[in-house]
Design a protein around this motif. Sequence first.
Motif, PDB file in Angstrom:
ATOM      1  N   GLU A 265       0.827  -1.211   0.000  1.00  0.00           N
ATOM      2  CA  GLU A 265       0.000   0.000   0.000  1.00  0.00           C
ATOM      3  C   GLU A 265       0.860   1.259   0.000  1.00  0.00           C
ATOM      4  N   LYS A 266       1.913   1.235   0.829  1.00  0.00           N
ATOM      5  CA  LYS A 266       2.820   2.384   0.888  1.00  0.00           C
ATOM      6  C   LYS A 266       3.572   2.538  -0.431  1.00  0.00           C
ATOM      7  N   LEU A 267       3.949   1.420  -1.025  1.00  0.00           N
ATOM      8  CA  LEU A 267       4.670   1.449  -2.292  1.00  0.00           C
ATOM      9  C   LEU A 267       3.820   2.109  -3.374  1.00  0.00           C
ATOM     10  N   ALA A 268       2.546   1.708  -3.477  1.00  0.00           N
ATOM     11  CA  ALA A 268       1.654   2.281  -4.493  1.00  0.00           C
ATOM     12  C   ALA A 268       1.464   3.771  -4.272  1.00  0.00           C
ATOM     13  N   GLU A 269       1.292   4.152  -3.014  1.00  0.00           N
ATOM     14  CA  GLU A 269       1.081   5.566  -2.681  1.00  0.00           C
ATOM     15  C   GLU A 269       2.291   6.411  -3.084  1.00  0.00           C
ATOM     16  N   ASP A 270       3.495   5.916  -2.788  1.00  0.00           N
ATOM     17  CA  ASP A 270       4.714   6.681  -3.082  1.00  0.00           C
ATOM     18  C   ASP A 270       5.026   6.699  -4.575  1.00  0.00           C
ATOM     19  N   ILE A 271       4.774   5.595  -5.266  1.00  0.00           N
ATOM     20  CA  ILE A 271       5.028   5.558  -6.704  1.00  0.00           C
ATOM     21  C   ILE A 271       4.146   6.575  -7.410  1.00  0.00           C
ATOM     22  N   MET A 298       1.972  -6.449  -9.650  1.00  0.00           N
ATOM     23  CA  MET A 298       1.784  -5.208 -10.400  1.00  0.00           C
ATOM     24  C   MET A 298       0.306  -4.881 -10.570  1.00  0.00           C
ATOM     25  N   VAL A 299      -0.495  -5.893 -10.835  1.00  0.00           N
ATOM     26  CA  VAL A 299      -1.929  -5.684 -11.005  1.00  0.00           C
ATOM     27  C   VAL A 299      -2.562  -5.184  -9.703  1.00  0.00           C
ATOM     28  N   LEU A 300      -2.040  -5.644  -8.576  1.00  0.00           N
ATOM     29  CA  LEU A 300      -2.596  -5.234  -7.281  1.00  0.00           C
ATOM     30  C   LEU A 300      -2.432  -3.744  -7.015  1.00  0.00           C
ATOM     31  N   VAL A 301      -1.367  -3.132  -7.552  1.00  0.00           N
ATOM     32  CA  VAL A 301      -1.150  -1.695  -7.310  1.00  0.00           C
ATOM     33  C   VAL A 301      -1.743  -0.843  -8.426  1.00  0.00           C
ATOM     34  N   PHE A 302      -2.339  -1.466  -9.439  1.00  0.00           N
ATOM     35  CA  PHE A 302      -2.838  -0.747 -10.611  1.00  0.00           C
ATOM     36  C   PHE A 302      -3.802   0.370 -10.238  1.00  0.00           C
ATOM     37  N   ASP A 303      -4.729   0.092  -9.317  1.00  0.00           N
ATOM     38  CA  ASP A 303      -5.766   1.069  -8.972  1.00  0.00           C
ATOM     39  C   ASP A 303      -5.257   2.196  -8.088  1.00  0.00           C
ATOM     40  N   ARG A 304      -4.032   2.083  -7.573  1.00  0.00           N
ATOM     41  CA  ARG A 304      -3.607   3.009  -6.511  1.00  0.00           C
ATOM     42  C   ARG A 304      -2.400   3.865  -6.854  1.00  0.00           C
ATOM     43  N   VAL A 305      -1.950   3.817  -8.102  1.00  0.00           N
ATOM     44  CA  VAL A 305      -0.715   4.532  -8.434  1.00  0.00           C
ATOM     45  C   VAL A 305      -0.946   5.815  -9.220  1.00  0.00           C
ATOM     46  N   GLY A 306      -2.187   6.265  -9.343  1.00  0.00           N
ATOM     47  CA  GLY A 306      -2.448   7.528 -10.023  1.00  0.00           C
ATOM     48  C   GLY A 306      -2.527   7.397 -11.528  1.00  0.00           C
ATOM     49  N   ALA A 307      -2.844   8.530 -12.172  1.00  0.00           N
ATOM     50  CA  ALA A 307      -3.089   8.525 -13.618  1.00  0.00           C
ATOM     51  C   ALA A 307      -1.868   8.098 -14.413  1.00  0.00           C
ATOM     52  N   ARG A 308      -0.687   8.618 -14.052  1.00  0.00           N
ATOM     53  CA  ARG A 308       0.520   8.253 -14.797  1.00  0.00           C
ATOM     54  C   ARG A 308       0.857   6.776 -14.594  1.00  0.00           C
ATOM     55  N   GLY A 309       0.652   6.291 -13.367  1.00  0.00           N
ATOM     56  CA  GLY A 309       1.010   4.915 -13.041  1.00  0.00           C
ATOM     57  C   GLY A 309       0.205   3.884 -13.807  1.00  0.00           C
ATOM     58  N   VAL A 310      -1.116   4.088 -13.922  1.00  0.00           N
ATOM     59  CA  VAL A 310      -1.938   3.090 -14.612  1.00  0.00           C
ATOM     60  C   VAL A 310      -1.519   2.979 -16.081  1.00  0.00           C
ATOM     61  N   THR A 311      -1.145   4.102 -16.667  1.00  0.00           N
ATOM     62  CA  THR A 311      -0.706   4.081 -18.068  1.00  0.00           C
ATOM     63  C   THR A 311       0.596   3.307 -18.228  1.00  0.00           C
TER      64      THR A 311
END
Length: 613
Positions: A265-271, A298-311
């Motif tokens: 969770e922390k990783l997704a937030e910081d990325i 990687m799929v688990l953090v997909f929803d939590r990494v922001g607009a740039r991250g999902v792309t």
Amino acid sequence: MHPDVAKLVEAGRIPKPVGERLSQLAPGNFCLHKSFGAGKVVEWDLPSKKVTIDFEKSPGQTMELQFAFQRTEWIPADDFRAKKIEQREELHVASQNDPVGMVVHLLESHGGSMTVDALEKELSGTVIPEKSFKKWWDTTKKALRESRRVVVPAKRTEALVLRSTDVSPADSLIADFEASKDIKGMIRALEAIAADIGAFEADSTPLKNLLNDIDEGAKKAARVQLGQALQLVAARDEVIGSSKALELDPTAVRLSDLVLTADAEKLAEDIGTLPSGRQRAIFEAFPTAFGEEWVEKMVLVFDRVGARGVTEIARILADRTELEALENHLRSALARRALGPDALIWVCRERRSTASEVFGADVGASILNLLENDHLSDGPRKTSRLQTLLNDDKTLLVDLVEIMDVNESRNFARRLLDCPVFGDLEKKSLMARIIKARPETAELVSGESGRKKEEALVVSWESLERKKAELDDMIRVRIPQNTKDISIARSYGDLRENFEYKSAKDLQKVLMRRKGELERDIGRARGTDFKGSDASSINIGTIVTLVDESGQEVEMTVLGAWDSFPDKKIVSYLSEVGKSLVGRVPGDAVRVRDTTTEAMQTLTIRSIRPYNP
């Protein structure tokens, strides 16, 4: 010292320091004012203690000498700002023939550093035409980096720094890194090194030593500032990748090491806070970090990494032919209405390409669900970009309803019409697109079939005032109090086990639903005092006398939609009894439910008369 001033000093009329400062304001000298900019002294009148200065922003400004002492500072004639006053054309020529030299001159006049924004303010519209400044700066910036005389920052708000002429560019870059006081400063210094890697062609040893020193800083930062630690290591890797002479030490900390040990969770937030390029570098470290489980992680953090991250995640999975895992995840999340706004926006934008396999009716339902929940939330809005996309993408709604069956498209259109997020004009615009693609949904707006157009409600003035009072209390008292209760409950901690918060949120839904009902009902209401009612048959505003099977008389009054008082034998025309009576004439027999016993009984209408309030 000016001769006229020297006489005053020799005569003992003014101290020598004052005379020296006064001489700086002699005609022909240049000075700087905080508000008026640079200026040239035109004349002075020592007996009357006045001085006239042609400022860049205020020509012919006459000032008291004492005021000029306090508010101006002397600048030499070769200062860039002084030259702007009388040698602007020469500076313009220099900007074309020797832009690097001109920028160096400008920086020297400003103490060796200034931001790009400040530089533009100094040059644009004066030395360089405003319309051509951007093109000039793009070219000059490249030339400055190649000259290695100036440190050029990555961001406009950061400072251009003039390098010392007796220190080599490589030594300056190393010194900038060593002078960094925090991780952010180290990252900026590494970015400058990567941009100017040619400075280390002759000797890369100092740079190798510096890169080895990064390990300890990255490990310490990872414990409290994971995002910055990831950036630092990624910036180091960029430096190594830009040089053929550098290799990563086998024992050095890697992005995969930081990713593996971080909380998901922390990783997704910081990325999510990092630039796209750095995010991609981190995601590309997932296979090394997680082995065969990298796709799942990687799929688990997909929803939590922001607009740039999902792309970036979608691109990496597509490049490695692993999109099926992402599609399965998206289908599941859409079915559960659990997909976040950034992921939904990506699905909508990629609906004709990467996300075509998951773009379906659930996407529309998820969009409306997310908008409604966010609207009822008391926190900052998270779906503004999603709502903007729905309005700006003219074909999104068309593409959505075209893949729905008739019932799905009608239900979606009905939900959109009821959605409190959109204003009336917004709803009309969105519905026009839906109707154009699915004409059968037009009935929801016209009311020709399906859900019937709501008719006006005939109500007494008294009942209308009661409804209005309830709505006023709802808006001014109950809803604001509920909002406060939610805020207080939120402060109690973990929302997952916070009973007070859940209760307050449930009440919020009830209150908002009741508010909507009241607004709709009041909007339909037509008040009346029932005077002049037609008594030829039972109508609204009539008193009817009925006889039961035993011959006993019963008197009932039929009034407005919200006038129902069974104890007083007053019924609403919309009630079961009211509907049975309206339209009947004397002599008719009707079957009605007794308001006391609930038993059905047969009554015969004996007479009808107007209600007299």
